[in-house]
Design a protein around this motif. Structure first.
Motif, PDB file in Angstrom:
ATOM      1  N   ASP A  17      33.229  39.327  38.160  1.00 54.36           N
ATOM      2  CA  ASP A  17      33.270  38.171  37.265  1.00 54.36           C
ATOM      3  C   ASP A  17      33.584  36.895  38.035  1.00 54.36           C
ATOM      4  N   ASP A  18      32.695  35.913  37.929  1.00 52.69           N
ATOM      5  CA  ASP A  18      32.889  34.650  38.639  1.00 52.69           C
ATOM      6  C   ASP A  18      34.105  33.885  38.125  1.00 52.69           C
ATOM      7  N   ASP A  19      34.442  34.080  36.853  1.00 51.46           N
ATOM      8  CA  ASP A  19      35.576  33.360  36.274  1.00 51.46           C
ATOM      9  C   ASP A  19      36.913  34.012  36.606  1.00 51.46           C
ATOM     10  N   GLY A  20      36.869  35.191  37.194  1.00 51.74           N
ATOM     11  CA  GLY A  20      38.099  35.836  37.618  1.00 51.74           C
ATOM     12  C   GLY A  20      38.883  36.497  36.510  1.00 51.74           C
ATOM     13  N   LEU A  21      38.210  36.897  35.423  1.00 54.34           N
ATOM     14  CA  LEU A  21      38.898  37.594  34.336  1.00 54.34           C
ATOM     15  C   LEU A  21      38.655  39.095  34.439  1.00 54.34           C
ATOM     16  N   PRO A  22      39.678  39.911  34.224  1.00 52.83           N
ATOM     17  CA  PRO A  22      39.478  41.370  34.246  1.00 52.83           C
ATOM     18  C   PRO A  22      38.446  41.794  33.212  1.00 52.83           C
ATOM     19  N   LEU A  23      37.621  42.751  33.579  1.00 51.53           N
ATOM     20  CA  LEU A  23      36.600  43.240  32.659  1.00 51.53           C
ATOM     21  C   LEU A  23      37.233  43.799  31.393  1.00 51.53           C
ATOM     22  N   GLY A  24      38.323  44.544  31.551  1.00 51.40           N
ATOM     23  CA  GLY A  24      38.981  45.107  30.378  1.00 51.40           C
ATOM     24  C   GLY A  24      39.437  44.040  29.409  1.00 51.40           C
ATOM     25  N   LEU A  25      39.956  42.939  29.932  1.00 54.56           N
ATOM     26  CA  LEU A  25      40.403  41.847  29.071  1.00 54.56           C
ATOM     27  C   LEU A  25      39.226  41.217  28.340  1.00 54.56           C
ATOM     28  N   GLN A  26      38.119  41.019  29.035  1.00 53.97           N
ATOM     29  CA  GLN A  26      36.945  40.437  28.381  1.00 53.97           C
ATOM     30  C   GLN A  26      36.490  41.305  27.207  1.00 53.97           C
ATOM     31  N   ILE A  27      36.456  42.615  27.431  1.00 58.37           N
ATOM     32  CA  ILE A  27      36.038  43.529  26.367  1.00 58.37           C
ATOM     33  C   ILE A  27      37.016  43.462  25.197  1.00 58.37           C
ATOM     34  N   ALA A  28      38.313  43.502  25.507  1.00 64.18           N
ATOM     35  CA  ALA A  28      39.325  43.495  24.449  1.00 64.18           C
ATOM     36  C   ALA A  28      39.265  42.210  23.637  1.00 64.18           C
ATOM     37  N   GLN A  29      39.100  41.079  24.302  1.00 64.62           N
ATOM     38  CA  GLN A  29      39.034  39.809  23.583  1.00 64.62           C
ATOM     39  C   GLN A  29      37.801  39.739  22.695  1.00 64.62           C
ATOM     40  N   ASP A  30      36.668  40.184  23.220  1.00 64.97           N
ATOM     41  CA  ASP A  30      35.424  40.092  22.452  1.00 64.97           C
ATOM     42  C   ASP A  30      35.384  41.078  21.290  1.00 64.97           C
ATOM     43  N   ARG A  31      36.021  42.240  21.471  1.00 59.85           N
ATOM     44  CA  ARG A  31      35.945  43.282  20.445  1.00 59.85           C
ATOM     45  C   ARG A  31      37.205  43.388  19.597  1.00 59.85           C
ATOM     46  N   GLY A  32      38.215  42.600  19.921  1.00 58.03           N
ATOM     47  CA  GLY A  32      39.435  42.609  19.125  1.00 58.03           C
ATOM     48  C   GLY A  32      40.368  43.766  19.414  1.00 58.03           C
ATOM     49  N   PHE A  33      40.165  44.467  20.539  1.00 60.84           N
ATOM     50  CA  PHE A  33      41.017  45.603  20.875  1.00 60.84           C
ATOM     51  C   PHE A  33      42.378  45.125  21.380  1.00 60.84           C
ATOM     52  N   SER A  34      43.368  45.976  21.252  1.00 62.91           N
ATOM     53  CA  SER A  34      44.607  45.769  21.985  1.00 62.91           C
ATOM     54  C   SER A  34      44.346  46.097  23.449  1.00 62.91           C
ATOM     55  N   TYR A  35      45.178  45.523  24.309  1.00 61.99           N
ATOM     56  CA  TYR A  35      44.856  45.617  25.740  1.00 61.99           C
ATOM     57  C   TYR A  35      46.122  45.672  26.572  1.00 61.99           C
ATOM     58  N   LEU A  36      46.104  46.567  27.536  1.00 69.71           N
ATOM     59  CA  LEU A  36      47.112  46.602  28.589  1.00 69.71           C
ATOM     60  C   LEU A  36      46.361  46.644  29.907  1.00 69.71           C
ATOM     61  N   GLY A  37      46.471  45.573  30.668  1.00 68.95           N
ATOM     62  CA  GLY A  37      45.809  45.516  31.965  1.00 68.95           C
ATOM     63  C   GLY A  37      46.832  45.608  33.078  1.00 68.95           C
ATOM     64  N   ILE A  38      46.621  46.525  33.996  1.00 65.46           N
ATOM     65  CA  ILE A  38      47.484  46.637  35.171  1.00 65.46           C
ATOM     66  C   ILE A  38      46.700  46.068  36.347  1.00 65.46           C
ATOM     67  N   LEU A  39      47.207  44.987  36.910  1.00 62.09           N
ATOM     68  CA  LEU A  39      46.494  44.228  37.929  1.00 62.09           C
ATOM     69  C   LEU A  39      47.166  44.423  39.284  1.00 62.09           C
ATOM     70  N   ALA A  40      46.355  44.551  40.316  1.00 63.81           N
ATOM     71  CA  ALA A  40      46.879  44.784  41.662  1.00 63.81           C
ATOM     72  C   ALA A  40      46.275  43.781  42.631  1.00 63.81           C
ATOM     73  N   ALA A  41      47.126  43.156  43.427  1.00 61.84           N
ATOM     74  CA  ALA A  41      46.666  42.227  44.456  1.00 61.84           C
ATOM     75  C   ALA A  41      46.579  42.891  45.819  1.00 61.84           C
ATOM     76  N   THR A  42      47.028  44.141  45.919  1.00 56.81           N
ATOM     77  CA  THR A  42      46.986  44.872  47.185  1.00 56.81           C
ATOM     78  C   THR A  42      46.414  46.266  46.947  1.00 56.81           C
ATOM     79  N   GLN A  43      46.032  46.907  48.046  1.00 55.74           N
ATOM     80  CA  GLN A  43      45.495  48.269  47.976  1.00 55.74           C
ATOM     81  C   GLN A  43      46.666  49.252  47.964  1.00 55.74           C
ATOM     82  N   SER A  44      47.259  49.425  46.806  1.00 54.79           N
ATOM     83  CA  SER A  44      48.501  50.199  46.679  1.00 54.79           C
ATOM     84  C   SER A  44      48.308  51.539  45.992  1.00 54.79           C
ATOM     85  N   TRP A  45      47.148  51.742  45.381  1.00 52.53           N
ATOM     86  CA  TRP A  45      46.904  52.896  44.515  1.00 52.53           C
ATOM     87  C   TRP A  45      47.931  52.945  43.381  1.00 52.53           C
TER      88      TRP A  45
END
Length: 321
Positions: A65-93
């Protein structure tokens, strides 16, 4: 020049100080972003009684995504779902105590029990996390693309990738992903069987509730390929609606027939396997549908091999792919 360099250095410092600043600005209202140490964060959104839990690294997000939004968030916002996104800035698994504690607290509060349907999604290391943390929501659906089962060298010492993770514990809480999915309603594992290491990890997930979906010839980055085929988002949405099964996946996956990188990978495979007749048929089929000069060159090569061997050259297109 010196001023520009100073500005760039300042921007990098700000990014390091708050790697999720761009998401914080772009995500809009109605969201809560909770830091989990310096390099991870949890993003909450209230919505319907369907909960989408997505694990996404900043690299994953920028790639899709060029706008830098998580795909899960985009789906949740568009479909009205509740959402929990876990975001990682490092390769931590996602192996960090702050995240264990977050899921422990949500589990203790029976937070996941408030929802009628819970879906966990992730790709690569995020696919590992989606499977591993799904244990907190029995009956959940899991969509994991190219997940690692574990990076514990005693179990997956045959995987030479990610050597830097060898000292990280995969044996404590939320550790061995295949054991964490036993209570899931369904688990869909997407992988390319031509990628041997991904295939071996996928095999460790085999359970009665697991569907192994082979994305042959898509290579090492399946999620971006599915995204470019415009089926990644519909796949996740189908999971959130309880419609995802193997039949629907294969119906969606027909989109590969119009995806040139897949077709080129298939043509190169036929080339390496020494199958010029099928290769020529494939190239003719592609040429009839696309302006693809690289396939004209490949077809000429295949037909040259057939002529040299005294074999017939195939006529017009073309096989079903």
């Amino acid at each position: 020049m010196q001023g520009n360099g100073s500005a760039a250095f300042g921007a990098r410092q700000k990014m390091q100080a708050d790697p999720f600043a761009r998401i914080r600005r772009a995500a809009g209202e109605g969201l809560t972003l909770r830091p989990l140490g310096r390099s991870h964060a949890a993003l909450f959104r209230d919505g319907s009684r369907t909960l989408l839990v997505s694990f996404e690294s900043l690299d994953d997000i920028v790639r899709l995504d060029d706008d830098g939004l998580p795909l899960g968030l985009q789906i949740a916002q568009d479909r009205g779902f509740s959402y929990l996104g876990i975001l990682a800035a490092t390769q931590s698994w996602y192996r960090l105590r702050a995240l264990y504690d977050l899921f422990d607290r949500l589990d203790d509060a029976d937070w996941f029990g408030r929802f009628d349907r819970v879906v966990f999604y992730g790709a690569g290391m995020s696919g590992y996390a989606a499977a591993a943390y799904s244990v907190v929501a029995p009956g959940a659906n899991v969509i994991a693309i190219q997940p690692q089962a574990t990076l514990d060298p005693r179990v997956a010492g045959w995987d030479p990738r990610f050597i830097e993770m060898r000292r990280t514990s995969f044996t404590d809480r939320y550790g061995y992903a295949p054991e964490m999915i036993d209570a899931a309603a369904s688990v869909h594992i997407l992988f390319d069987p031509e990628q041997n290491l991904d295939f071996m990890h996928a095999a460790l997930f085999v359970r009665p509730n697991v569907h192994l979906l082979q994305c042959r010839n898509l290579g090492r980055r399946i999620a971006p390929a599915l995204h470019r085929m415009a089926i990644l988002r519909p796949l996740i949405e189908a999971g959130c609606e309880g419609r995802l099964d193997e039949a629907l996946f294969w119906q969606m996956y027909r989109a590969r027939r119009g995806y040139l990188p897949y077709l080129e990978s298939l043509a190169q495979k036929l080339r390496h396997e020494g199958r010029p007749y099928l290769g020529a048929l494939l190239c003719r089929n592609v040429e009839s549908r696309f302006d693809a000069p690289e396939f004209r060159a490949l077809r000429a090569e295949f037909e040259g091999q057939l002529s040299a061997a005294g074999k017939p050259i195939p006529p017009a297109p073309g096989p079903r792919i």
